[in-house]
Design a protein around this motif. Structure first.
Motif: not given
Length: 213
Positions: A61-68
């Motif tokens: 999530l710490k990667s998915l959220l900022p990417c989105l």
């Protein structure tokens, strides 16, 4: 300027070390056990399936959220949006692998890479997931499955970037490929010891720990 912002923002998110904080909540430093890193696989081996799942979700999530978030913020720049997403994901991976407050000793970035993959393309996600599950199920080598995913990621970005699927300005394609190569290359660099053991037939197969409290 946007590139620097995305890279720095990603790095800050990457500093949220799920494995380290989960371990500390259970009175251990995960980096002192098993393979010595704070990623999902080591958490699984040392602290059990529940720990592995929690750490994976946190790092994912710490990667998915900022990417989105970056995709939303820069939605009016379609010719750059995927490049900036890669910069963000790369920043997260660097923050995860090299957290400054832990003497730059973090994980290997695969769960964070998974978050980036989901943010980029659902078809790529399904392909990587299928390949990872198949390889790990057959060989029980998580490292091998991770390296195959990193390879698929680069090949996919190269092919579909070239045919125009991502709508990237042609002048930005070389930069897009370079960042993609750095992301995949980081997975190989962090798994260099694993690669050596795979070549020698001495790599550790996946096992689940007893669940340290």
């Amino acid at each position: 300027m946007e590139r620097i912002i995305c890279l720095i923002a990603g790095y800050i998110f990457g500093l949220l070390q799920s494995g380290y904080f989960y371990g500390k909540a259970h009175k251990i430093d995960i980096r002192n056990y098993g393979s010595g890193n704070s990623g999902t696989t080591n958490a699984l081996r040392v602290m059990g399936a529940k720990a592995g799942a929690i750490v994976f979700i946190g790092d994912f999530l710490k990667s998915l959220l900022p990417c989105l978030m970056i995709r939303f913020l820069f939605r009016t720049q379609p010719e750059m949006i995927y490049l900036l997403t890669l910069y963000t994901g790369f920043g997260v991976i660097l923050g995860h692998n090299y957290p400054f407050y832990l003497n730059f000793k973090g994980g290997k970035g695969i769960a964070a890479t998974a978050g980036l993959i989901v943010a980029i393309d659902l078809r790529l996600t399904l392909l990587c997931l299928a390949a990872f599950i198949l390889i790990v199920a057959v060989t029980r080598y998580v490292s091998l499955g991770s390296l195959v995913v990193a390879t698929i990621l680069f090949v996919w970005l190269f092919i579909f970037g070239r045919i125009g699927t991502f709508g990237i300005d042609q002048r930005l394609l070389p930069e897009f490929y370079i960042v993609a190569a750095l992301i995949s290359g980081q997975a190989y660099w962090r798994h260099r010891a694993n690669i050596g053991r795979l070549v020698r037939g001495r790599e550790n197969k996946i096992s689940i720990g007893s669940g340290k409290k």
